[in-house]
Scaffold this motif. Structure first.
Motif, PDB file in Angstrom:
ATOM      1  N   ASP A   1       0.852  -1.186   0.000  1.00 54.58           N
ATOM      2  CA  ASP A   1       0.000   0.000   0.000  1.00 54.58           C
ATOM      3  C   ASP A   1       0.890   1.240   0.000  1.00 54.58           C
ATOM      4  O   ASP A   1       2.033   1.202   0.466  1.00 54.58           O
ATOM      5  CB  ASP A   1      -0.933   0.010   1.225  1.00 54.58           C
ATOM      6  CG  ASP A   1      -2.117   0.940   1.026  1.00 54.58           C
ATOM      7  OD1 ASP A   1      -3.191   0.461   0.600  1.00 54.58           O
ATOM      8  OD2 ASP A   1      -1.969   2.162   1.267  1.00 54.58           O
TER       9      ASP A   1
ATOM     10  N   HIS B   1      -8.075  -4.997  -5.107  1.00 53.41           N
ATOM     11  CA  HIS B   1      -9.470  -4.771  -4.708  1.00 53.41           C
ATOM     12  C   HIS B   1      -9.840  -3.307  -4.978  1.00 53.41           C
ATOM     13  O   HIS B   1      -9.370  -2.704  -5.952  1.00 53.41           O
ATOM     14  CB  HIS B   1      -9.588  -5.164  -3.214  1.00 53.41           C
ATOM     15  CG  HIS B   1     -10.968  -5.175  -2.674  1.00 53.41           C
ATOM     16  ND1 HIS B   1     -11.323  -4.525  -1.512  1.00 53.41           N
ATOM     17  CD2 HIS B   1     -12.087  -5.756  -3.132  1.00 53.41           C
ATOM     18  CE1 HIS B   1     -12.610  -4.718  -1.273  1.00 53.41           C
ATOM     19  NE2 HIS B   1     -13.096  -5.460  -2.245  1.00 53.41           N
ATOM     20  N   ASP B   2     -10.649  -2.722  -4.104  1.00 53.18           N
ATOM     21  CA  ASP B   2     -11.206  -1.396  -4.367  1.00 53.18           C
ATOM     22  C   ASP B   2     -10.179  -0.278  -4.492  1.00 53.18           C
ATOM     23  O   ASP B   2     -10.496   0.792  -5.025  1.00 53.18           O
ATOM     24  CB  ASP B   2     -12.244  -1.038  -3.286  1.00 53.18           C
ATOM     25  CG  ASP B   2     -11.738  -1.286  -1.867  1.00 53.18           C
ATOM     26  OD1 ASP B   2     -10.552  -1.642  -1.700  1.00 53.18           O
ATOM     27  OD2 ASP B   2     -12.539  -1.126  -0.923  1.00 53.18           O
TER      28      ASP B   2
END
Ligand SMILES: C[S@@+](CC[C@H](N)C(=O)[O-])C[C@H]1O[C@@H](n2cnc3c(N)ncnc32)[C@H](O)[C@@H]1O
Length: 246
Positions: free
Chosen positions: A69, A107-108
């Motif tokens: 991230d 994912h999102d």
């Protein structure tokens, strides 16, 4: 590059009160099933844009996860929830870990790719990290064909604090590749004080054909759309799967 929304910078430690790990059990089970159906011996999985690690908190029962991230604050939240996973700070468009995985999952977080060029750099990152015979699963919140303006609200009480939010997703310009998700947070601080904050998230929106073409152009084969079921919370209901040839 546009700065990350304040949620992932100033308010990252509040993430579990906005979006609790328990809420992800159903969808994480579905992503796990799709990966294992495609790569039955999948063990090592890379997640790009893993955020607070909510999906990971369920998927780690089936896989050895490496979590990437951009936000140090979100990585910190995820480290607390998933101490057994490897965490790496990096940008999903450019990160190169120098190794491959059985599967790559996005994912999102991919919503923060607002141009087709950015989206394609993520597909390239996914391909670089997928071993021959492995697969990539990408799950956007919405595609152009299914997008509808929505409002949502939620939040949770913590031990010494609480948060509620209102989320309003809308499309100021239906011709471009972006939509806006405006979030208002109400914070109940540990000292009893209450305040609100507004946070504008600019998100990408692309047609199905653009997803499929882009994933194929990155090198993946047998690219297909997969219908997702069993999660009413999500705006979108489909993902994209591609396989890297042996
Ligand atoms: C909604 S959160 C993801 C939550 C995650 N699905 C979970 O299960 O907890 C979105 C994340 O995308 C990350 N993000 C946004 N742009 C990114 C980029 N270019 N590279 C990596 N992460 C990014 C943000 O830092 C944020 O943590």
């Amino acid at each position: 590059m546009r700065p990350l929304p304040r949620l992932y910078r100033d308010f990252a430690e509040w993430w579990p009160l906005l979006s609790a790990p328990e809420e992800y059990a159903d969808e994480a089970a579905e992503y796990t099933r799709l990966i294992l159906e495609t790569v039955p011996d999948a063990r090592e999985v890379l997640e790009l844009g893993s955020g607070g690690g909510n999906n990971a908190s369920h998927m780690k029962a089936s896989f050895e996860l490496t979590l990437v991230d951009l936000s140090p604050g979100m990585l910190e939240v995820s480290r607390r929830l998933n101490p057994e996973c490897e965490h790496v700070q990096g940008d999903m468009r450019s990160v190169r870990l120098g190794r491959t995985f059985d599967a790559v999952f996005v994912h999102d977080a991919i919503a923060y790719m607002t141009t087709e060029e950015d989206l394609r750099t993520v597909f390239a990152t996914a391909f670089e990290h997928t071993r021959p015979g492995g697969a990539a699963l990408l799950v956007p919140d919405a595609v152009t064909e299914t997008f509808e303006p929505t409002t949502d609200h939620g939040g949770h009480d913590g031990e010494d604090r609480a948060l509620r939010y209102l989320e309003w997703t809308w499309d100021p310009d239906p011709v471009d590749t972006t939509v806006r998700m405006d979030l208002t947070y109400v914070f109940h601080e540990p000292d009893g004080s209450v305040h609100t904050e507004l946070d504008e998230h600019l998100c990408g929106l692309f047609p199905r054909a653009g997803w499929i073409r882009g994933i194929e152009d990155a090198g993946f084969e047998r690219v297909r759309m997969v219908a997702l079921t069993g999660d009413e919370r999500r705006i979108g209901s489909e993902g994209f799967l591609g396989v890297r040839a042996d």
